[in-house]
Each structure stands twice: as structure tokens, then as C-alpha cells.
Design an enzyme around this catalytic site. Structure first.
Site, PDB file in Angstrom:
ATOM      1  N   GLU B  30       0.847  -1.190   0.000  1.00  0.00           N
ATOM      2  CA  GLU B  30       0.000   0.000   0.000  1.00  0.00           C
ATOM      3  C   GLU B  30       0.891   1.250   0.000  1.00  0.00           C
ATOM      4  OE1 GLU B  30      -2.044  -1.131   3.507  1.00  0.00           O
ATOM      5  OE2 GLU B  30      -3.151  -2.690   2.446  1.00  0.00           O
ATOM      6  N   SER B  72      -5.813  -4.232   0.253  1.00  0.00           N
ATOM      7  CA  SER B  72      -6.310  -5.604   0.098  1.00  0.00           C
ATOM      8  C   SER B  72      -5.214  -6.567   0.509  1.00  0.00           C
ATOM      9  CB  SER B  72      -6.621  -5.908  -1.379  1.00  0.00           C
ATOM     10  OG  SER B  72      -7.681  -5.182  -1.866  1.00  0.00           O
ATOM     11  N   GLU B  73      -4.883  -6.575   1.781  1.00  0.00           N
ATOM     12  CA  GLU B  73      -3.706  -7.339   2.203  1.00  0.00           C
ATOM     13  C   GLU B  73      -3.784  -8.811   1.806  1.00  0.00           C
ATOM     14  OE1 GLU B  73      -5.273  -5.202   4.160  1.00  0.00           O
ATOM     15  OE2 GLU B  73      -3.777  -3.724   4.819  1.00  0.00           O
ATOM     16  N   PHE B  96       1.561  -2.806   8.804  1.00  0.00           N
ATOM     17  CA  PHE B  96       1.737  -3.121  10.227  1.00  0.00           C
ATOM     18  C   PHE B  96       1.457  -4.605  10.419  1.00  0.00           C
ATOM     19  CE2 PHE B  96       0.690   1.376  10.070  1.00  0.00           C
ATOM     20  CZ  PHE B  96       1.654   1.928  10.908  1.00  0.00           C
ATOM     21  N   ASP B  98       0.069  -6.128  12.668  1.00  0.00           N
ATOM     22  CA  ASP B  98      -1.297  -6.365  13.150  1.00  0.00           C
ATOM     23  C   ASP B  98      -2.245  -6.686  11.992  1.00  0.00           C
ATOM     24  OD1 ASP B  98      -1.095  -4.621  16.057  1.00  0.00           O
ATOM     25  OD2 ASP B  98       0.229  -4.032  14.420  1.00  0.00           O
ATOM     26  N   HIS B 142      -2.063  -1.171  15.897  1.00  0.00           N
ATOM     27  CA  HIS B 142      -0.904  -0.809  15.063  1.00  0.00           C
ATOM     28  C   HIS B 142       0.404  -0.977  15.839  1.00  0.00           C
ATOM     29  CE1 HIS B 142      -4.172   1.128  12.878  1.00  0.00           C
ATOM     30  NE2 HIS B 142      -3.389   1.283  11.835  1.00  0.00           N
TER      31      HIS B 142
END
Lengths: 322, 336
Positions: B30, B72-73, B96, B98, B142
Site C-alpha cells: 500500500e 487488500s492485504e 503493520f 497487526d 498498530h
């Protein structure tokens, strides 16, 4: 996209191989000879074979938990697959994968996949490789109607569309995600409608008709090769067996199952059309039937006679180096 | 005087070198460039990564190799696995750690398992760069230190450098490694400075570093806790006690021999981790000492970790959450 006699016979051979392979597995399970989770592809043969008929080894294919048909259609050897299902060292994955993880990277077969929807981004990545390395290849993801409700479907189709990748997304809508009917689980009737969300063409094919799937997949693959981006192709089909071998099938009627087989069976229909139009002779098809019957018996004998993996191999192949 | 760089500059330098030396290396994530598609407005690289780690890469290597993704991980991490499986060498920025929550399947069930499931035929040369840790008031979603999670997954490797020099060398090694690697970047160290060698070099994966020699006690740290260990060692030295400090650098593989060798020297070991205490690297190190080093131990193994709690926002609470030098010194006194 006229098919020669040889191509038609090869298509029939592959569909027959899948049918006999799957029926043999059902028998072997009933006889207590096979362990594990098995999801059979019988009934859907026309989809895999018609799509794969447009592919060569530079093209890649990501499959599903119901993956035997995709593997055989892509040219993976029945013998090595059978040995894998028997968990033998001679299996295509040395017995480490089993039914849901058969892969043959040399043939562009990126693996069956035990996670519903997970093959879709893998094919998207393979399409990215094809684009960046200019291989001219196309990547195909097969997945079921159930997978089209997964987040991976959405994320991967959006990504493939914005990156304009040479990909084909083939939804095999067999009417059921496990024991839940498609219309109960999906917000739209046709999965192909979802293509609109990604600005890509959505095409519907009769998944029981080899020639229809062949024509529509051909158009989509030509489009992908020309750099025009991905297509979502929905093939309406039916699985003759249940979700898995041992499924009680109480969620669907015998009449419904019969209605898909009678007059629509992909192999019978292929024969009716091609013989009827004088493109192939029924004798040639019977010869193939006999050859395939023998091939699958040989595959079982090979698998049963093959050695088990060595227990010391339980920790090999985890890493390239560690 | 050796050249000094910020941690983020060392990362950036490694990315440049890796992409220069191998055309199959691509970067995606991203806003790794930022402002995508607005070249006609003169916008080419709005961000260069959320923390600036990929600055200049878009200009150097272009839009085919530096790919801005949608948020869109799961999609792009999955695509990266597919790309790695078919001949590219992707470096993915998972902003991150998380965010693994929305992207775990491609790592857990695909990258980690494909090679094994396919009988050793597949290679997944994937590097996932990701920010870990607390200390910048980023709150619970985060800030978590989750390298224990990926360390527990067979098929993945996990590393976490503590200095700019190791960040550069480990990242180059990770990108060139043929296995999938999670490369954890402690965000609190991102703008710390250190000497960084020029040119192309690799720090081997799976090797710990002895960053301070000592004879009375071993302090083990990873990532940000290495500095805590060093500060504690300095304080102990003032009291006349000599502590050795081991920087793990790599969590999987774990350099068991380096830990045991140090324990053999000192007979006492304390491990510091900014992750919570359960099923983590601190527990792993402690269990290693008991399993394979019991006869070397002259005192109980001690752990100093974050509490079993999410990371809080309030500066007062976040400071209380993180392991501190005083915690280490108190634990050392308990060891007797």
C-alpha cells in the site's frame, strides 16, 4: 477455434480419464483402501478439459479441494496422482500432499488447494509473473460457487482488474457449497454478475457442454493473451457425487441429480454431438474407453505396489535451506 | 568515522541494491510509491511507503516493479505468493504486522506449506516486510509484536534486526533467500541511527550476534529489546557485574548454539521481549535453556516481557506496558 479430430479425441480421452479416475476412487474408498478427504469431480469434466484445451505448459492453473479433474485436464499423470492418493513415496508430491494438494509445477499446475478461495490470488500472482516476465502465458483460477463468497475472490479479482492481468477466473457453479444451496448462500443468481463489480466481462457457459465452455473460455483466454485483462467465466455444472466421499446427500433430491445426468452428461453429450456431426467415430471413442479403463487399473496397481515414504522424511522439504 | 544511516535509510538502501542486482525482485504494498496513476499530473511518488522506506524506488525501477496495491492485504499477499511460486521474487510491505489479521491465509496455508505439500518441488522466495512493536502511541491495532506467531509456523522464517547495519544485511539476505521470510522492522527504531557499511553485503539468516561480551550473566534480546539489554548491561557494569548481550536477529531459524554457548560462559540467562509472555520467543529461549542447557544453569531462567495485554494508547500506559531497564535490573536481583 475449430477443433481437429485429434483435438476432439484428446478432449474425450481427458474427460473419460477424469470420470473413470473419480469412479475408481469412490470404489476404493468403499473397499476401505483409501484414507483422507476426497472431493470428486465427476460430472464437471467438460469445464476443466475445455478450459485446459486452450492452455500449454507456459500457462498456469490454480485449483481447488475438488482438484483431480483440473490436474488430469492439465496433463498431470494419473499414475503419479493415484500413488499420491495412496500416500506412497512415488506420489506426485511424495505422499506429502494428498488429494487436496496435488501439484505439478513443470506442467503449470500450481496445486489443488484445501482452502476455499485461496487459489484465486495465487493465479492472480501467476498472471502477474506472466505479465512482468513477458511469458505470453495466462493464469487460470478454478473455484466453486462457494468460493465466490470468500474475501479472497473479491480482493483478487479487483487486483487482477486494476493491474489488467492475463487471468481467467472460472467459477464452477455446481449448485452447492458443501451442503448449502448456491441460492441460499449467494446474493446474486449468477456469479458472472459479480464481474460488473470489477469492470471485467462476466460470461456464462453451460458447464455440461464441452463445446460451449471451449468457445467461451477460448474468447476469454484470447482476450487475456492480447493484454486486455481478466474475465470471469461462470460454468453451470453439477457434481455427481456429494461434497466428499461419504456425503449423505440429504440436501438434494435424486430427481434433481437424475435431471443433470439424463441427456446432459458431458461425456454422452460430447459423443452425441461429435459423432452425430461426423467429426469422430464412435469406434474411436470405445477404443479410448478401453485404454482409459486399463490406464486407471494400472495406476491403482502401481500405487498399491509402491513403497511408503520413509518416516525420516517427515521433516524434509519444509525449507529450501534452514 | 564510519558512515551513519537511519534504520529506514538502511532498509531503503537494501531495497535499491536488491532490485538493482536481480530483475525478478519486485516491491508491492500500500503506497509503496503513492499517488498511483497520477503521473500525468506530475505526481510520481507521493509517499515512498508509509514511513518512507521505499522512497526513490518507483523512480529508479518504474511502475512494473514498484506496485502500489489497493488496501487488500489478503489479495496482494496471496498474489505475491503466486508470483513467487512462478518465478518472481516479491518483497511485500505489510504496513503493520497487526494487519496479518486480514491477510493470514496466504502466509499460513500457502507460502508456508506449498513446498512441503508439493513434496519439495516448489520454492516461494517471498519477503514480507512489516512494522512491529509499540512505543509510538499507535495503540492496540498498530503496535503488536507478533513475530512469535510467524515463528510458530513451520515453513516460514522470521527475522527482526535491531540495528541499521543488520537491517540492511538481513534484508538483502532475506530477499535472496529461497524460502518465505517475515522481516520484522521495529517501528520505534525506524529513525534510530547507526554505522552502516557501504555496498552490498548480507547478514546470514539464523545467526545471533554477541553485541556485548560478558562473563556473569547473559541478556538475550531481539529487535527493540536489544537496546534495553545493552542499557541494563551498562548499569550492571557500574555495579561490578559483567553481562553478555545476545541479539537474536533471527527467530526462525533460532541460533540455539549461540544462546547455549553464552549460557555455558555465564551460567545465568535472562531474556527480554516486548511481546506478551505466552507462546513467544522469550518462552522459547527459556525452554531451550532448560531442555538443552539445564546443567549449565546456576540460577533460574528469567523472562522480562510485556504483560498479557493489548498495547494501550495513553503514554502513561504504553510506557508501563513496555519492558524497561529497571524491570531487567529487578529481575536480575531476583536471580540471586
Amino acid at each position: 477455434m475449430e477443433l481437429s479430430r485429434e483435438q476432439l479425441l484428446e478432449a474425450y480421452r481427458r474427460m473419460r480419464r477424469i470420470r473413470v479416475f473419480e469412479e475408481k476412487l469412490a470404489e476404493l474408498v468403499a473397499a476401505g483402501k483409501l484414507a483422507g478427504f476426497l472431493h470428486l469431480y465427476a460430472g464437471e469434466e467438460a469445464v476443466a478439459v475445455a478450459v485446459a484445451a486452450h492452455l500449454s505448459t507456459r500457462d498456469t492453473l490454480a485449483s481447488t479441494h475438488r482438484g483431480h479433474g483440473h490436474c488430469l485436464a492439465k496433463g498431470v499423470e494419473a499414475k503419479a496422482m493415484m500413488a499420491e492418493l495412496f500416500g506412497r513415496a512415488t506420489g506426485i508430491c511424495k505422499g506429502k500432499g494428498g488429494s487436496m494438494h496435488i501439484a505439478d509445477l513443470d506442467r503449470g499446475m500450481l496445486g489443488a488447494n484445501g482452502i476455499v478461495g485461496a487459489g484465486i490470488p495465487l493465479a492472480t500472482g501467476a498472471a502477474l509473473t506472466a505479465k512482468l516476465k513477458h511469458t505470453g502465458g495466462v493464469a487460470v483460477a478454478f473455484f466453486g460457487d462457494g468460493a465466490s463468497n470468500q474475501g479472497q475472490f473479491h480482493e483478487a479479482l479487483n487486483l487482477a482488474a486494476v493491474w489488467k492481468l492475463p487471468a481467467l477466473f472460472v467459477a464452477e457453479n455446481n449448485g452447492y457449497g458443501e451442503a448449502t444451496p448456491h441460492e441460499f448462500a449467494c446474493s446474486v443468481r449468477d456469479i458472472a454478475q459479480r464481474a460488473a463489480s470489477y469492470g471485467m466481462p462476466g460470461v456464462i457457459a453451460d458447464g455440461m457442454d464441452f463445446l460451449d465452455v471451449y468457445a467461451k473460455a477460448g474468447g476469454a483466454i484470447a482476450r487475456a493473451r492480447a493484454g486486455e485483462g481478466p474475465t470471469l467465466l461462470e460454468c453451470k455444472t453439477y457434481r455427481y457425487f456429494g461434497h466428499y466421499v461419504g456425503d449423505n446427500l440429504q440436501y438434494r433430491s435424486k430427481e434433481e441429480a437424475e435431471s443433470w445426468r439424463q441427456g446432459r452428461d458431458p461425456l454422452e453429450r460430447f459423443e452425441r454431438t461429435t459423432v452425430g456431426e461426423g467429426l469422430v467415430e464412435s469406434d474411436a471413442l470405445r477404443t479410448i474407453d478401453a485404454e482409459i479403463a486399463e490406464e486407471i487399473e494400472d495406476a491403482v496397481s502401481f500405487a498399491e505396489a509402491s513403497p511408503w515414504p520413509s518416516p525420516e522424511d517427515v521433516s524434509s522439504d519444509v525449507y529450501v535451506s534452514y | 568515522m564510519a558512515r551513519e544511516l537511519l534504520f529506514v535509510q538502511a532498509i531503503n538502501e537494501a531495497l535499491h541494491l536488491a532490485m538493482q542486482s536481480d530483475p525478478d525482485v519486485i516491491l508491492m504494498g500500500e503506497d509503496v510509491a503513492g499517488g498511483g496513476g497520477r503521473q500525468d499530473q506530475g505526481i510520481e511518488e507521493a509517499w515512498g511507503g508509509i514511513m518512507g522506506a521505499s522512497k526513490g524506488l518507483y523512480k529508479a525501477f518504474g511502475p512494473m516493479r514498484v506496485l502500489d496495491t489497493p488496501i487488500s492485504e489478503m489479495g496482494f499477499l496471496g498474489a505475491a505468493v503466486g508470483a513467487a511460486l512462478t518465478g518472481l521474487r516479491p518483497v511485500v510491505e505489510l504496513m503493520f504486522m497487526d494487519f496479518l489479521g486480514v491477510a493470514l491465509d496466504p502466509l499460513l496455508n500457502q507460502a508456508a506449506k506449498l513446498r512441503y505439500m508439493f513434496g519439495g518441488k516448489a520454492r516461494v522466495p517471498l519477503t514480507v516486510r512489516t512494522l512491529v512493536g509499540a512505543g509510538v502511541r499507535a495503540a492496540a491495532q498498530h503496535s503488536q509484536t507478533l513475530y512469535g506467531l510467524t515463528t510458530a509456523i513451520p515453513g516460514l522464517k522470521t527475522v527482526c534486526p535491531s540495528t541499521p547495519a543488520d537491517a540492511k544485511g538481513l534484508l538483502l539476505a532475506a530477499i535472496r533467500d529461497d524460502d518465505p521470510i517475515v522481516f520484522c522492522e521495529p517501528k520505534a527504531l525506524f529513525f534510530s541511527k547507526g554505522a552502516v557499511p557501504e555496498g552490498d553485503y548480507e547478514v546470514p539468516i539464523g545467526r545471533a550476534a554477541i553485541v556485548r561480551e560478558g562473563s556473569d550473566l547473559t541478556l538475550v534480546g531481539v529487535g527493540r529489546s536489544v537496546q534495553i539489554a545493552l542499557d541494563a548491561a551498562a548499569a550492571l557494569a557500574a555495579e561490578g557485574s559483567s553481562a553478555e548481550v545476545v541479539d537474536l536477529r533471527s527467530l526462525s531459524p533460532l541460533d540455539e548454539e549461540a544462546i547455549l554457548a553464552s549460557l555455558a560462559k555465564t551460567g545465568r540467562l535472562l531474556v527480554i521481549d516486548e511481546a506478551p509472555p505466552r507462546c513467544g520467543i522469550a518462552s522459547d529461549v527459556a525452554s531451550l535453556c532448560v531442555d538443552r542447557g539445564f546443567d549449565l544453569l546456576n540460577a533460574p531462567v528469567k523472562k522480562v516481557t510485556a504483560p498479557h495485554a493489548p498495547v494501550p494508547f495513553s503514554p502513561v500506559l504504553e510506557d508501563a506496558y513496555l519492558p524497561k531497564v529497571e524491570d531487567v535490573l529487578a529481575a536480575v536481583r531476583e536471580m540471586g
